[in-house]
Design an enzyme around this catalytic site. Structure first.
Site, mmCIF file in Angstrom:
data_model
loop_
_atom_site.group_PDB
_atom_site.id
_atom_site.type_symbol
_atom_site.label_atom_id
_atom_site.label_comp_id
_atom_site.label_asym_id
_atom_site.label_seq_id
_atom_site.Cartn_x
_atom_site.Cartn_y
_atom_site.Cartn_z
ATOM 1 N N GLU A 301 0.896 -1.270 0.084
ATOM 2 C CA GLU A 301 -0.035 -0.006 -0.022
ATOM 3 C C GLU A 301 1.011 1.358 0.104
ATOM 4 O O GLU A 301 0.565 2.108 -0.651
ATOM 5 C CB GLU A 301 -1.105 0.048 1.381
ATOM 6 N N HIS A 430 4.603 7.997 9.566
ATOM 7 C CA HIS A 430 5.839 7.566 8.691
ATOM 8 C C HIS A 430 7.176 7.521 9.482
ATOM 9 O O HIS A 430 7.931 8.000 8.762
ATOM 10 C CB HIS A 430 5.683 8.319 7.471
#
Length: 468
Positions: A301, A430
């Site tokens: 993804e 992230h």
């Protein structure tokens, strides 16, 4: 009719041979939604999150595409599903894996923080050096690069057109590299040229503050160093479906299993995976449902929805037509959580518009589930940033839950949901700090309840999809 006759023949043959007839499937149970909400808990999901954290810690700190950490994550999910009685498939696909070895920007010898955009071409190890030139506007038109000279390093602001379009215009003008200025505070870390980009120059992003300063230094000597590699990598999705329920009316739910290379990905998206896995176990492989339930754990993804896109595109038109709806779970335990449901009917009038017919019903049921869990949800746009994307593109009603990423929580949202206004929903998005200890366990539990309720309701009946 042929199927019914065949099953009857099998049963008669089994009796004639002295073998017991196969058990009849359980009748759909109207109490399933309330029972599943009681049994699916945040604590249960945390057990899977703990294992995903252990996997990342013992495999280089991440669970990214093409790494041992991702393979170990697949193995964990498969083992849990098989232990729960599911038949499990692991369809493979090929994704392009992008890695960055060096990121450096020097302007007249002064260091400036820079991040390589995804799938940026590489520079030589010594970088590329040239005068700083400015593109006008957002760089979306070839004329915007009129001031760009051959061998220069171009500077442009982020805007509405794709990064690859800007980088292509810079390349056509002869630039040796491109720097993109973020349009909000903080570094530009989520940009990508796209794996199919061609005819582009090495491209990095800088913060708005740094970019504003650079915009006044046209002609300065710039060295841009972005040493990157891109390679094809084989990866796997994990797919499991209940043995009961109508296989021609499939209620599907999914979450992406991979992390970014920079961290373990416990909120993004261990929380979605753990909630999905906990629900699959509590539902069981032969539940009392009318419609089959299919669980999907997507790979790649983080490099462009590759696993889910490969899966949906690989289905025949008939097979896609059997999927009644899709529910997506991506980041459902953000530390400064919002309670966001994808805006199926576009009632917010923002962004990309409504989902396919039936998406409004999915939104409504998820909102009702969060309300029952004690929180008032808000809408969020189908921006295309998660695995609902290929389902929407193929006309499949879609929805999902999301607690926010790098976006900043407003004062109104903080008053409604708690948390801190003016800070990101997930300050560790992230990053290496996306770990188990940052997960909002209350948000995880509430979203697990809302998801369990919706999945069970649609597993019993999809009629309300037609009501919009």
């Amino acid at each position: 009719m042929r199927t019914v006759r065949a099953l009857a023949l099998v049963a008669i043959t089994a009796v004639a041979c002295g073998a017991p007839a196969p058990p009849a499937p359980p009748a759909p149970d109207p109490a399933l939604p309330s029972r599943l909400v009681q049994e699916v808990t945040g604590e249960g999901a945390l057990a899977h999150l703990t294992e995903l954290q252990r996997i990342a810690d013992t495999h280089g700190g991440n669970r990214a595409l093409g790494t041992p950490g991702y393979d170990a994550s697949v193995d964990h999910v498969v083992r849990v599903l098989r232990d729960a009685g599911y038949d499990v498939q692991m369809p493979t696909f090929t994704a392009r894996r992008f890695e960055v070895q060096q990121e450096r920007l020097a302007v007249d010898g002064e260091e400036v923080a820079v991040s390589a955009l995804g799938f940026s071409p590489t520079t030589p190890e010594a970088g590329v050096t040239g005068p700083l030139t400015l593109m006008v506007g957002e760089g979306c038109d070839p004329a915007d690069a009129a001031a760009v000279t051959p061998g220069s390093i171009a500077l442009v602001r982020r805007g509405t057109c794709p990064f690859a379009q800007k980088a292509g215009h810079a390349a056509t003008a002869g630039a040796a590299g491109l720097i993109v200025i973020n349009n909000e505070d903080g570094p530009l870390e989520d940009g990508t040229l796209g794996e199919a980009a061609t005819g582009v120059v090495p491209t990095g992003g800088v913060s708005r503050e740094a970019g504003d300063a650079l915009a006044g230094r046209a002609g300065a000597s710039v060295t841009l160093t972005l040493v990157t590699t891109t390679q094809d990598t084989e990866s796997r999705n994990v797919i499991a479906q209940t043995r009961t329920g109508n296989p021609d009316e499939v209620v599907m739910a999914g979450a992406h299993l991979d992390s970014v290379p920079d961290g373990p990905g416990i909120n993004d998206n261990g929380t979605g995976v753990a909630t999905l896995l906990e629900t699959a176990v509590r539902l069981g492989s032969s539940p009392p449902v009318a419609n089959a339930v299919r669980f999907a754990f997507w790979g790649a993804e983080e490099v462009g929805l590759v696993g889910s896109t490969s899966y949906v595109q690989g289905l025949s038109e008939e097979e896609r037509g059997r999927i009644a709806l899709y529910i997506n779970l991506d980041m459902v335990g953000s530390p400064n959580a919002g309670y966001l449901v994808y805006d199926g009917d576009d009632s917010d009038r923002a962004g990309e518009g409504p989902g396919p017919a039936g998406s409004a019903a999915i939104e409504r049921v998820l909102v009702e589930g969060l309300a029952a869990a004690g929180v008032q949800a808000a809408g969020t746009d189908f921006s295309g940033r998660s695995d609902y994307g290929p389902f929407i593109e193929n006309g499949i009603p879609s929805g999902g839950l999301f607690t926010g990423a790098e976006e900043v929580k407003s004062a109104e949202e903080a008053q409604r949901w708690g948390g801190t206004a003016g800070e990101a929903y997930d300050r560790c998005y992230h990053q290496p700090c996306d770990r188990l200890d940052t997960v909002d366990r209350t948000a995880l539990d509430r979203n697990a309840d809302a998801f369990a309720n919706a999945l069970a309701r649609f597993a019993l009946s999809t009629e309300e999809l037609a009501r919009g």
